[in-house]
Design a protein around this motif. Structure first.
Motif, PDB file in Angstrom:
ATOM      1  N   LYS A 100      -8.604   3.516  -3.006  1.00 47.28           N
ATOM      2  CA  LYS A 100      -8.926   3.614  -2.223  1.00 47.28           C
ATOM      3  C   LYS A 100      -8.852   5.007  -0.807  1.00 47.28           C
ATOM      4  O   LYS A 100      -7.607   5.576  -0.585  1.00 47.28           O
ATOM      5  CB  LYS A 100      -8.837   2.555  -0.863  1.00 47.28           C
ATOM      6  N   ALA A 127       0.941  -1.011   0.094  1.00 48.37           N
ATOM      7  CA  ALA A 127       0.136   0.119   0.333  1.00 48.37           C
ATOM      8  C   ALA A 127       0.900   0.388   0.126  1.00 48.37           C
ATOM      9  O   ALA A 127       1.668   1.414   1.091  1.00 48.37           O
ATOM     10  CB  ALA A 127      -1.166  -0.144   1.412  1.00 48.37           C
ATOM     11  N   ASP A 175      -1.914  -0.953  -3.574  1.00 44.88           N
ATOM     12  CA  ASP A 175      -3.347  -0.305  -3.767  1.00 44.88           C
ATOM     13  C   ASP A 175      -2.723   1.350  -3.405  1.00 44.88           C
ATOM     14  O   ASP A 175      -1.861   1.624  -2.157  1.00 44.88           O
ATOM     15  CB  ASP A 175      -4.426  -0.523  -2.279  1.00 44.88           C
ATOM     16  N   ARG A 206      -8.890  -0.243  -7.598  1.00 42.89           N
ATOM     17  CA  ARG A 206      -6.987  -0.318  -6.136  1.00 42.89           C
ATOM     18  C   ARG A 206      -7.232   1.030  -5.285  1.00 42.89           C
ATOM     19  O   ARG A 206      -5.651   1.153  -4.648  1.00 42.89           O
ATOM     20  CB  ARG A 206      -5.682  -0.564  -7.711  1.00 42.89           C
TER      21      ARG A 206
END
Length: 280
Positions: free
Chosen positions: A229, A158, A192, A227
């Motif tokens: 957020k 992430a 992500d 992908r």
């Protein structure tokens, strides 16, 4: 204030660990955040240790409410490398760094495993099969220091952008996507992107841009949209009303120059140009 070498006797490993983590997170924290970062297990203990670190010159108090502390030159010297975290910053930047600490504390409970060393971030991208040419660049080299990187519980990577309290969500979102959409295209399911906001209102503003902005979709969002957020911390980060450094605490003004006599440089002009800036 005692010389730097004399102050080291008070700095046991728990205090060093706290300062090391705080510096990696941007250099600022409230008392409640310090407790969550395990400075001490109880409120009075946290406040006592914060005041002690301020008296020793390793922290300075920079606001009245909420009470916010910042690392100093003595802290970066203790850790063995200089850092911009000890310098003067705008109130907006300080607010964003408090948000970063909030997010770190919450994400650690997911659990998220954070990566702070730049070289390790680059290595993780390389191991994931990401061409280094797709990463953000500075002076012709990959540069990702400005963003949080952490492992999600499902072992995906992430990357988090920390919001700033300015009315320019579109500009920040477009820059973030321009920098990392090429990375998403190269590794797809392994990464992500997170947009971290201090409240629900900012979160909804970013979500609206992701849904409806033609300029954002022209960047090539398409199938990569899931992908990306948005995340709002809980509770909201308190707003700093007024900075007090360098006026409030007699220790603050000398904290960065009391390490050794050869560090003392007379520069009164720097003190005059404070305006809305914080830190040395």
């Amino acid at each position: 204030m005692e010389r730097f070498s004399s102050r080291l006797v008070y700095m046991h490993e728990d205090l060093r660990k706290f300062l090391r983590r705080l510096t990696a997170l941007g250099g600022y924290c409230t008392a409640q955040q310090a407790k969550s970062l395990q400075l001490a297990a109880w409120d009075r203990g946290v406040r006592g240790r914060l005041r002690m670190l301020a008296r020793l010159g390793f922290l300075r108090r920079i606001s009245k409410y909420p009470v916010v502390y910042q690392v100093t030159k003595a802290t970066t010297r203790l850790l063995g490398r200089d850092s911009s975290t000890r310098r003067r910053h705008t109130l907006e930047t300080v607010q964003a760094r408090l948000l970063a600490v909030h997010f770190y504390i919450e994400a650690r409970a997911w659990p998220g495993e954070f990566v702070f060393k730049h070289e390790e971030k680059i290595r993780i991208f390389t191991d994931a099969g990401c061409p280094l040419s797709t990463l953000p660049q500075r002076n012709g080299k990959p540069y990702v220091r400005d963003y949080f990187m952490f492992w999600l519980p499902d072992l995906r990577i992430a990357i988090a952008m920390i919001d700033q309290p300015r009315p320019d969500q579109f500009v920040r979102l477009r820059l973030f996507l321009r920098q990392f959409l090429p990375v998403l295209r190269s590794v797809r399911e392994q990464i992500d992107l997170f947009i971290v906001t201090p409240d629900q209102q900012r979160k909804f503003a970013y979500e609206k841009l992701l849904r409806t902005s033609r300029a954002i979709h022209k960047l090539g969002l398409g199938s990569l949209a899931p992908r990306i957020k948005t995340y709002s911390v809980r509770p909201p980060v308190p707003t700093i009303i007024e900075a007090i450094w360098p006026k409030a605490d007699k220790y603050d003004e000398i904290a960065d120059v009391a390490d050794d006599s050869d560090d003392v440089i007379g520069d009164n002009s720097r003190q005059k140009h404070v305006h809305r800036l914080i830190g040395e």
